[in-house]
Design a protein around this motif. Structure first.
Motif, PDB file in Angstrom:
ATOM      1  N   ASN A   7       0.827  -1.212   0.000  1.00  0.00           N
ATOM      2  CA  ASN A   7       0.000   0.000   0.000  1.00  0.00           C
ATOM      3  C   ASN A   7       0.858   1.258   0.000  1.00  0.00           C
ATOM      4  O   ASN A   7       0.476   2.285  -0.557  1.00  0.00           O
ATOM      5  N   GLU A   8       2.059   1.178   0.610  1.00  0.00           N
ATOM      6  CA  GLU A   8       2.966   2.330   0.595  1.00  0.00           C
ATOM      7  C   GLU A   8       3.545   2.536  -0.797  1.00  0.00           C
ATOM      8  O   GLU A   8       3.654   3.670  -1.278  1.00  0.00           O
ATOM      9  N   LEU A   9       3.879   1.432  -1.476  1.00  0.00           N
ATOM     10  CA  LEU A   9       4.385   1.534  -2.843  1.00  0.00           C
ATOM     11  C   LEU A   9       3.306   2.077  -3.767  1.00  0.00           C
ATOM     12  O   LEU A   9       3.585   2.939  -4.620  1.00  0.00           O
ATOM     13  N   ASP A  10       2.096   1.583  -3.594  1.00  0.00           N
ATOM     14  CA  ASP A  10       0.988   2.058  -4.435  1.00  0.00           C
ATOM     15  C   ASP A  10       0.736   3.548  -4.230  1.00  0.00           C
ATOM     16  O   ASP A  10       0.429   4.279  -5.182  1.00  0.00           O
ATOM     17  N   ARG A  11       0.869   3.997  -2.985  1.00  0.00           N
ATOM     18  CA  ARG A  11       0.650   5.422  -2.699  1.00  0.00           C
ATOM     19  C   ARG A  11       1.692   6.274  -3.412  1.00  0.00           C
ATOM     20  O   ARG A  11       1.363   7.308  -4.015  1.00  0.00           O
ATOM     21  N   LEU A  12       2.957   5.863  -3.348  1.00  0.00           N
ATOM     22  CA  LEU A  12       4.016   6.618  -4.017  1.00  0.00           C
ATOM     23  C   LEU A  12       3.781   6.661  -5.527  1.00  0.00           C
ATOM     24  O   LEU A  12       3.909   7.713  -6.159  1.00  0.00           O
ATOM     25  N   LYS A  13       3.438   5.530  -6.099  1.00  0.00           N
ATOM     26  CA  LYS A  13       3.222   5.469  -7.539  1.00  0.00           C
ATOM     27  C   LYS A  13       2.036   6.332  -7.967  1.00  0.00           C
ATOM     28  O   LYS A  13       2.000   6.849  -9.084  1.00  0.00           O
ATOM     29  N   PRO A  54       0.711  11.546 -17.768  1.00  0.00           N
ATOM     30  CA  PRO A  54       0.255  11.951 -16.431  1.00  0.00           C
ATOM     31  C   PRO A  54      -0.951  11.151 -15.933  1.00  0.00           C
ATOM     32  O   PRO A  54      -1.059  10.884 -14.734  1.00  0.00           O
ATOM     33  N   ASP A  55      -1.853  10.779 -16.838  1.00  0.00           N
ATOM     34  CA  ASP A  55      -3.040  10.043 -16.420  1.00  0.00           C
ATOM     35  C   ASP A  55      -2.674   8.719 -15.747  1.00  0.00           C
ATOM     36  O   ASP A  55      -3.306   8.309 -14.770  1.00  0.00           O
ATOM     37  N   LYS A  56      -1.659   8.055 -16.283  1.00  0.00           N
ATOM     38  CA  LYS A  56      -1.224   6.772 -15.720  1.00  0.00           C
ATOM     39  C   LYS A  56      -0.008   6.924 -14.805  1.00  0.00           C
ATOM     40  O   LYS A  56       0.382   5.980 -14.127  1.00  0.00           O
ATOM     41  N   ASN A  57       0.593   8.128 -14.823  1.00  0.00           N
ATOM     42  CA  ASN A  57       1.803   8.403 -14.048  1.00  0.00           C
ATOM     43  C   ASN A  57       2.926   7.432 -14.418  1.00  0.00           C
ATOM     44  O   ASN A  57       3.617   6.896 -13.546  1.00  0.00           O
ATOM     45  N   LEU A  58       3.112   7.248 -15.727  1.00  0.00           N
ATOM     46  CA  LEU A  58       4.129   6.344 -16.239  1.00  0.00           C
ATOM     47  C   LEU A  58       4.980   7.063 -17.273  1.00  0.00           C
ATOM     48  O   LEU A  58       4.573   8.070 -17.844  1.00  0.00           O
ATOM     49  N   ASP A  70       7.413   3.368 -13.708  1.00  0.00           N
ATOM     50  CA  ASP A  70       6.720   4.329 -12.863  1.00  0.00           C
ATOM     51  C   ASP A  70       7.728   5.253 -12.198  1.00  0.00           C
ATOM     52  O   ASP A  70       8.904   5.302 -12.605  1.00  0.00           O
ATOM     53  N   VAL A  71       7.297   5.988 -11.162  1.00  0.00           N
ATOM     54  CA  VAL A  71       8.197   6.950 -10.512  1.00  0.00           C
ATOM     55  C   VAL A  71       9.381   6.258  -9.834  1.00  0.00           C
ATOM     56  O   VAL A  71      10.483   6.809  -9.773  1.00  0.00           O
ATOM     57  N   ILE A  72       9.152   5.057  -9.308  1.00  0.00           N
ATOM     58  CA  ILE A  72      10.238   4.349  -8.623  1.00  0.00           C
ATOM     59  C   ILE A  72      11.300   3.925  -9.638  1.00  0.00           C
ATOM     60  O   ILE A  72      12.503   4.111  -9.409  1.00  0.00           O
ATOM     61  N   VAL A  81      20.336   3.924  -8.259  1.00  0.00           N
ATOM     62  CA  VAL A  81      20.182   3.419  -6.887  1.00  0.00           C
ATOM     63  C   VAL A  81      19.298   2.175  -6.897  1.00  0.00           C
ATOM     64  O   VAL A  81      18.653   1.834  -7.894  1.00  0.00           O
ATOM     65  N   SER A  82      19.256   1.495  -5.758  1.00  0.00           N
ATOM     66  CA  SER A  82      18.439   0.301  -5.616  1.00  0.00           C
ATOM     67  C   SER A  82      16.962   0.661  -5.497  1.00  0.00           C
ATOM     68  O   SER A  82      16.603   1.823  -5.288  1.00  0.00           O
ATOM     69  N   PHE A  83      16.115  -0.357  -5.594  1.00  0.00           N
ATOM     70  CA  PHE A  83      14.677  -0.153  -5.456  1.00  0.00           C
ATOM     71  C   PHE A  83      14.359   0.464  -4.096  1.00  0.00           C
ATOM     72  O   PHE A  83      13.625   1.454  -4.004  1.00  0.00           O
ATOM     73  N   ARG A  84      14.911  -0.107  -3.019  1.00  0.00           N
ATOM     74  CA  ARG A  84      14.622   0.400  -1.676  1.00  0.00           C
ATOM     75  C   ARG A  84      15.118   1.837  -1.501  1.00  0.00           C
ATOM     76  O   ARG A  84      14.439   2.668  -0.895  1.00  0.00           O
ATOM     77  N   HIS A  85      16.300   2.126  -2.031  1.00  0.00           N
ATOM     78  CA  HIS A  85      16.832   3.483  -1.906  1.00  0.00           C
ATOM     79  C   HIS A  85      15.951   4.468  -2.670  1.00  0.00           C
ATOM     80  O   HIS A  85      15.686   5.580  -2.197  1.00  0.00           O
ATOM     81  N   ALA A  86      15.477   4.063  -3.841  1.00  0.00           N
ATOM     82  CA  ALA A  86      14.594   4.932  -4.613  1.00  0.00           C
ATOM     83  C   ALA A  86      13.315   5.229  -3.844  1.00  0.00           C
ATOM     84  O   ALA A  86      12.829   6.368  -3.832  1.00  0.00           O
ATOM     85  N   VAL A  87      12.770   4.212  -3.190  1.00  0.00           N
ATOM     86  CA  VAL A  87      11.561   4.407  -2.384  1.00  0.00           C
ATOM     87  C   VAL A  87      11.827   5.379  -1.247  1.00  0.00           C
ATOM     88  O   VAL A  87      11.024   6.281  -0.965  1.00  0.00           O
ATOM     89  N   GLU A  88      12.978   5.232  -0.584  1.00  0.00           N
ATOM     90  CA  GLU A  88      13.319   6.132   0.521  1.00  0.00           C
ATOM     91  C   GLU A  88      13.453   7.571   0.045  1.00  0.00           C
ATOM     92  O   GLU A  88      13.061   8.508   0.739  1.00  0.00           O
ATOM     93  N   LEU A  89      13.997   7.764  -1.145  1.00  0.00           N
ATOM     94  CA  LEU A  89      14.140   9.106  -1.691  1.00  0.00           C
ATOM     95  C   LEU A  89      12.785   9.751  -1.963  1.00  0.00           C
ATOM     96  O   LEU A  89      12.629  10.976  -1.888  1.00  0.00           O
TER      97      LEU A  89
END
Length: 311
Positions: A7-13, A54-58, A70-72, A81-89
């Motif tokens: 759910n946190e990943l979905d929110r960021l995306k 923008p509609d799909k944010n891709l 996507d944004v990640i 950077v790694s997936f986790r580091h990208a999420v933290e950013l």
């Protein structure tokens, strides 16, 4: 290491505006129907082949690299950077990124001709970062609203003391970490205290108040988290550069008066300043009165000190 909840990943995306994220890295986008087009940074692009939807944010490159995501995935590819580091950013109270993913009509990101690069002079590099944070504050509704809520609104205070805001976009102005230039500038920013050893911005999510001496040198930096009690429990609200405190905020104004108002915190001192009491400064907390303060007081021949702490 704990797994990042879906759910946190979905929110960021969903919530991080890809258009603004791409523009913040210095890429000029132009509207093309429902999409935006720009030069792809991942190959030698002569004609715009980067498509942002923008509609799909891709995003997707129609050119040589044929990358997309996507944004990640954008942060992973752009920063190396790694997936986790990208999420933290991307996480946190980032006013420039955590806005609904809707098209923007113009680029409101501070313009910089090129990414930050290492400089032999640490002080010059620190000044560049302070300028970047200063530009960012002026374009951040959340940070400006925080200042207004504290009674500190208005351009005079912001410009006089070069107040800034660290909104996690500094990393997007740096060369990729897997390149020599990226490693060098990150090492320097860690050395001066702007980046932590993890690579995260030390003052992320904070109002930034530099302490600048008479020669224009940045001697200290104070950060105050603008989210306050909305932060995760245990997160420090007040931050400084690593090491001993140096310098005195608003020292030049003290020479014009034999009296000084000494506050515990810089936020309190700025409150006095905007209300017309310009002979004001602050210690660095209850135990933060330093030899620098004493030296400045003696040089200014201060004869009377009024401290709200003792009132």
């Amino acid at each position: 290491m704990a797994r990042i909840p879906n759910n946190e990943l979905d929110r960021l995306k969903r919530e991080v505006a890809l258009v603004r994220l791409v523009e913040s890295s210095g890429i000029e986008l132009k509207k093309h129907g429902k999409d935006y087009l720009g030069l792809c940074p991942f190959h030698d692009d002569k004609e715009p082949s980067l498509v942002i939807s923008p509609d799909k944010n891709l995003w997707h490159c129609l050119g040589a690299c044929n990358e997309g995501g996507d944004v990640i995935q954008w942060v992973m590819k752009r920063q190396g950077v790694s997936f986790r580091h990208a999420v933290e950013l991307l996480k946190g109270g980032d006013a420039a990124l955590s806005v609904p993913a809707t098209p923007v009509k113009r680029n409101t990101t501070a313009k910089h001709s090129m990414p930050l690069a290492a400089d032999p002079d640490d002080q010059k590099q620190l000044a560049v970062v302070i300028d970047y944070y200063h530009d960012t504050l002026k374009q951040s509704p959340d940070a400006l609203e925080y200042l207004n809520s504290r009674g500190l609104g208005g351009a005079e205070l912001i410009d006089c003391f070069k107040l800034g805001y660290a909104n996690r976009t500094l990393g997007y102005r740096l060369p990729a970490r897997n390149r020599k230039a990226g490693a060098e500038v990150r090492g320097q920013l860690q050395r001066v205290g702007i980046l932590r050893n993890t690579g995260h911005e030390h003052f992320s999510g904070s109002l930034v108040v530099p302490v600048i001496d008479g020669d224009g040198l940045v001697t200290e930096v104070y950060g105050r988290k603008i989210l306050g009690k909305r932060l995760r429990k245990g997160t420090p609200q007040h931050l400084y550069l690593p090491g001993a405190h140096q310098g005195v905020w608003n020292a030049a104004a003290l020479a014009d008066s034999e009296e000084v108002i000494l506050c515990e915190a810089l936020i309190d001192a700025m409150t006095f300043w905007v209300n017309g009491y310009r002979n004001v400064t602050a210690s660095y907390g209850t135990s933060g009165f330093t030899e620098d303060h004493l030296t400045v007081f003696k040089q200014a021949n201060i004869k009377r000190n009024y401290s709200p702490l003792s009132a």
